[in-house]
Motif scaffolding. Sequence first.
Motif, PDB file in Angstrom:
ATOM      1  N   UNK A  88      24.372 -38.747   0.323  1.00  0.00           N
ATOM      2  CA  UNK A  88      24.324 -40.086   0.919  1.00  0.00           C
ATOM      3  C   UNK A  88      25.501 -40.304   1.865  1.00  0.00           C
ATOM      4  N   UNK A  89      26.694 -39.953   1.358  1.00  0.00           N
ATOM      5  CA  UNK A  89      27.898 -40.116   2.179  1.00  0.00           C
ATOM      6  C   UNK A  89      27.751 -39.329   3.481  1.00  0.00           C
ATOM      7  N   UNK A  90      27.179 -38.140   3.314  1.00  0.00           N
ATOM      8  CA  UNK A  90      26.969 -37.263   4.446  1.00  0.00           C
ATOM      9  C   UNK A  90      26.059 -37.924   5.482  1.00  0.00           C
ATOM     10  N   UNK A  91      25.012 -38.587   4.994  1.00  0.00           N
ATOM     11  CA  UNK A  91      24.070 -39.234   5.891  1.00  0.00           C
ATOM     12  C   UNK A  91      24.749 -40.371   6.665  1.00  0.00           C
ATOM     13  N   UNK A  92      25.540 -41.167   5.943  1.00  0.00           N
ATOM     14  CA  UNK A  92      26.242 -42.272   6.619  1.00  0.00           C
ATOM     15  C   UNK A  92      27.184 -41.722   7.668  1.00  0.00           C
ATOM     16  N   UNK A  93      27.833 -40.633   7.299  1.00  0.00           N
ATOM     17  CA  UNK A  93      28.756 -39.998   8.239  1.00  0.00           C
ATOM     18  C   UNK A  93      28.026 -39.566   9.512  1.00  0.00           C
ATOM     19  N   UNK A  94      26.879 -38.915   9.360  1.00  0.00           N
ATOM     20  CA  UNK A  94      26.101 -38.474  10.525  1.00  0.00           C
ATOM     21  C   UNK A  94      25.680 -39.670  11.353  1.00  0.00           C
ATOM     22  N   UNK A  95      25.275 -40.749  10.662  1.00  0.00           N
ATOM     23  CA  UNK A  95      24.811 -41.941  11.368  1.00  0.00           C
ATOM     24  C   UNK A  95      25.934 -42.527  12.232  1.00  0.00           C
ATOM     25  N   UNK A  96      27.084 -42.740  11.616  1.00  0.00           N
ATOM     26  CA  UNK A  96      28.198 -43.345  12.353  1.00  0.00           C
ATOM     27  C   UNK A  96      28.630 -42.439  13.503  1.00  0.00           C
ATOM     28  N   UNK A  97      28.677 -41.156  13.229  1.00  0.00           N
ATOM     29  CA  UNK A  97      29.046 -40.209  14.292  1.00  0.00           C
ATOM     30  C   UNK A  97      28.092 -40.315  15.478  1.00  0.00           C
ATOM     31  N   UNK A  98      26.775 -40.339  15.179  1.00  0.00           N
ATOM     32  CA  UNK A  98      25.827 -40.278  16.290  1.00  0.00           C
ATOM     33  C   UNK A  98      25.764 -41.590  17.056  1.00  0.00           C
ATOM     34  N   UNK A  99      26.065 -42.713  16.374  1.00  0.00           N
ATOM     35  CA  UNK A  99      26.046 -43.987  17.114  1.00  0.00           C
ATOM     36  C   UNK A  99      27.295 -44.125  17.969  1.00  0.00           C
ATOM     37  N   UNK A 100      28.472 -43.895  17.362  1.00  0.00           N
ATOM     38  CA  UNK A 100      29.695 -44.257  18.067  1.00  0.00           C
ATOM     39  C   UNK A 100      30.435 -43.065  18.675  1.00  0.00           C
ATOM     40  N   UNK A 101      30.634 -42.019  17.912  1.00  0.00           N
ATOM     41  CA  UNK A 101      31.528 -40.957  18.391  1.00  0.00           C
ATOM     42  C   UNK A 101      30.810 -40.029  19.351  1.00  0.00           C
ATOM     43  N   UNK A 102      29.671 -39.488  18.910  1.00  0.00           N
ATOM     44  CA  UNK A 102      28.911 -38.605  19.800  1.00  0.00           C
ATOM     45  C   UNK A 102      27.853 -39.403  20.534  1.00  0.00           C
ATOM     46  N   UNK A 103      28.243 -40.565  21.044  1.00  0.00           N
ATOM     47  CA  UNK A 103      27.263 -41.420  21.723  1.00  0.00           C
ATOM     48  C   UNK A 103      26.600 -40.673  22.878  1.00  0.00           C
ATOM     49  N   UNK A 104      25.269 -40.755  22.915  1.00  0.00           N
ATOM     50  CA  UNK A 104      24.504 -40.018  23.924  1.00  0.00           C
ATOM     51  C   UNK A 104      24.977 -40.311  25.348  1.00  0.00           C
ATOM     52  N   UNK A 105      25.242 -41.571  25.636  1.00  0.00           N
ATOM     53  CA  UNK A 105      25.611 -41.919  27.004  1.00  0.00           C
ATOM     54  C   UNK A 105      27.080 -41.625  27.270  1.00  0.00           C
ATOM     55  N   UNK A 106      27.958 -42.118  26.396  1.00  0.00           N
ATOM     56  CA  UNK A 106      29.378 -42.081  26.736  1.00  0.00           C
ATOM     57  C   UNK A 106      30.018 -40.727  26.475  1.00  0.00           C
ATOM     58  N   UNK A 107      29.470 -39.946  25.559  1.00  0.00           N
ATOM     59  CA  UNK A 107      30.091 -38.653  25.303  1.00  0.00           C
ATOM     60  C   UNK A 107      29.353 -37.506  25.993  1.00  0.00           C
ATOM     61  N   UNK A 108      28.034 -37.659  26.191  1.00  0.00           N
ATOM     62  CA  UNK A 108      27.281 -36.535  26.766  1.00  0.00           C
ATOM     63  C   UNK A 108      26.529 -36.886  28.039  1.00  0.00           C
ATOM     64  N   UNK A 109      26.598 -38.119  28.484  1.00  0.00           N
ATOM     65  CA  UNK A 109      25.906 -38.553  29.709  1.00  0.00           C
ATOM     66  C   UNK A 109      24.416 -38.273  29.669  1.00  0.00           C
ATOM     67  N   UNK A 110      23.780 -38.411  28.537  1.00  0.00           N
ATOM     68  CA  UNK A 110      22.353 -38.142  28.503  1.00  0.00           C
ATOM     69  C   UNK A 110      21.583 -39.435  28.738  1.00  0.00           C
ATOM     70  N   UNK A 111      20.470 -39.310  29.428  1.00  0.00           N
ATOM     71  CA  UNK A 111      19.659 -40.482  29.732  1.00  0.00           C
ATOM     72  C   UNK A 111      20.302 -41.383  30.762  1.00  0.00           C
ATOM     73  N   UNK A 112      21.174 -40.794  31.590  1.00  0.00           N
ATOM     74  CA  UNK A 112      21.886 -41.611  32.569  1.00  0.00           C
ATOM     75  C   UNK A 112      20.974 -42.166  33.655  1.00  0.00           C
ATOM     76  N   UNK A 113      19.917 -41.425  34.000  1.00  0.00           N
ATOM     77  CA  UNK A 113      19.083 -41.868  35.125  1.00  0.00           C
ATOM     78  C   UNK A 113      18.448 -43.208  34.809  1.00  0.00           C
ATOM     79  N   UNK A 114      17.750 -43.272  33.669  1.00  0.00           N
ATOM     80  CA  UNK A 114      17.113 -44.538  33.352  1.00  0.00           C
ATOM     81  C   UNK A 114      18.175 -45.566  32.969  1.00  0.00           C
ATOM     82  N   UNK A 115      19.268 -45.095  32.401  1.00  0.00           N
ATOM     83  CA  UNK A 115      20.365 -45.992  32.030  1.00  0.00           C
ATOM     84  C   UNK A 115      20.873 -46.744  33.253  1.00  0.00           C
ATOM     85  N   UNK A 116      21.046 -46.037  34.374  1.00  0.00           N
ATOM     86  CA  UNK A 116      21.552 -46.712  35.577  1.00  0.00           C
ATOM     87  C   UNK A 116      20.449 -47.482  36.294  1.00  0.00           C
ATOM     88  N   UNK A 117      19.222 -46.936  36.261  1.00  0.00           N
ATOM     89  CA  UNK A 117      18.169 -47.560  37.056  1.00  0.00           C
ATOM     90  C   UNK A 117      17.646 -48.838  36.414  1.00  0.00           C
TER      91      UNK A 117
END
Lengths: 219, 205
Positions: free
Chosen positions: B1-30
């Motif tokens: 369970x702890x592991x799952x929460x950890x993955x969740x928090x990481x993927x929302x805030x730390x490894x954020x798709x936009x701010x850490x990896x620039x993914x989905x930038x095209x639709x994000x900007x458009x």
Amino acid sequence: MSENNQREPWFSAKNLKLITEPIGIKNPITVLVLGICSALAVTVKLKPAFVMAISVTVVTAFSNLLISWMRNSIPNRIRIIVQLVVVAALVILVDEILKAFVYDVSKQLSVFVGLIITNCIIMGRLEAFALGNKPWPSFLDGIGNGVGYGVILVVVGFFRELLGSGTIWGYRVIPESIYVKNGGFYENNGMMIVPPMALILIGIIIWIQRTRNKSLIEE
Amino acid sequence: MENLINIFVRSVFIDNMVFAYFLGMCSYLAVSKTVKTSAGLGVAVVFVMAITVPVNYLMNKFLLLPGALSWLHPSLASLDLSFLSFIMFIAVIASIVQLVEMVVEKYSPSLYNALGIFLPLIAVNCAILGGSLFMQEREYETLAEATVFGLGSGLGWFLAIISIAAIREKIKYSNIPKPLRGLGIAFILTGLMGIAFMTFMGIKL
């Protein structure tokens, strides 16, 4: 392509424009807002940025060529999935080639090679150009857009590597002796290495481009 | 369970798709010109992401990985199909998007109208394919981990597009240098937001 050859020379002014325009006033990144997605995370160093630029150019050019060849036989309703399959097949080829010849760079690029598939430049050019034009102009358009994208990538990569690590292409440019730790005055700019700086650099490139070319200004 | 929460928090805030990896930038900007449309696209992304990542996890585990096909026949145990993962993932994503579109249209016309043109666009959103590729690269061990990662990444993307849309709505009234208006300032804003998000780095539950 032979029929095309008879009507106009391969590198006529119109065809050359297809290559030069995307590098300047129709740049896919700074003007059309395409293909930012997978690009920026790979620009910390110049070498991966350069490899990425070449890969994208190859995929754009050849997918444009193939789709343009098939454009009259693709049913309109399923064209997106056909395009995705063609692009995905090309990207798999590029990925295997990178793994075979430049393994270290391929590791650095990690998932971003796969993400070329969903690179908006490719889909955008397929939709906007290849579906309505002959193979040869489409091929040139693909090369032009790939290069236009690559230029931005390489410029960003150049500044991030120079200011962030003091090297270019892995070779030291700023001498070790002027660093603070060796009794000098210079320190690398750590900001340049973090991902958000790539965005700010692109913002600045857009700013410079639009200052020089007023017709691109929005609103 | 702890592991799952950890993955969740990481993927929302730390490894954020936009701010850490620039993914989905095209639709994000458009699409980020108004909060309303960005919310529509954001919800659609969360939805599709939470479905495609677990499905692709199963695909990866039972079809693509070296030896994954051994459940079919013992003689297939030496087969390694992982080079097919790109084409497999993108086909799964494109068909799921199509499927989701049909299901939503049938059972919830109001949601369908709200999502509108965004659903088909999502098939080519890099964040979605990125989610599946990261799932493969990071080798999540269970289906639950993959699902939580997909959901978290989708929510992170949602958060990013809502915040940039809100900022862009406000910034319309500011006096920005002319050449920087529109696209330029959106890039710089995203960069600054990315720096803000970096403060989450190193958080571990």
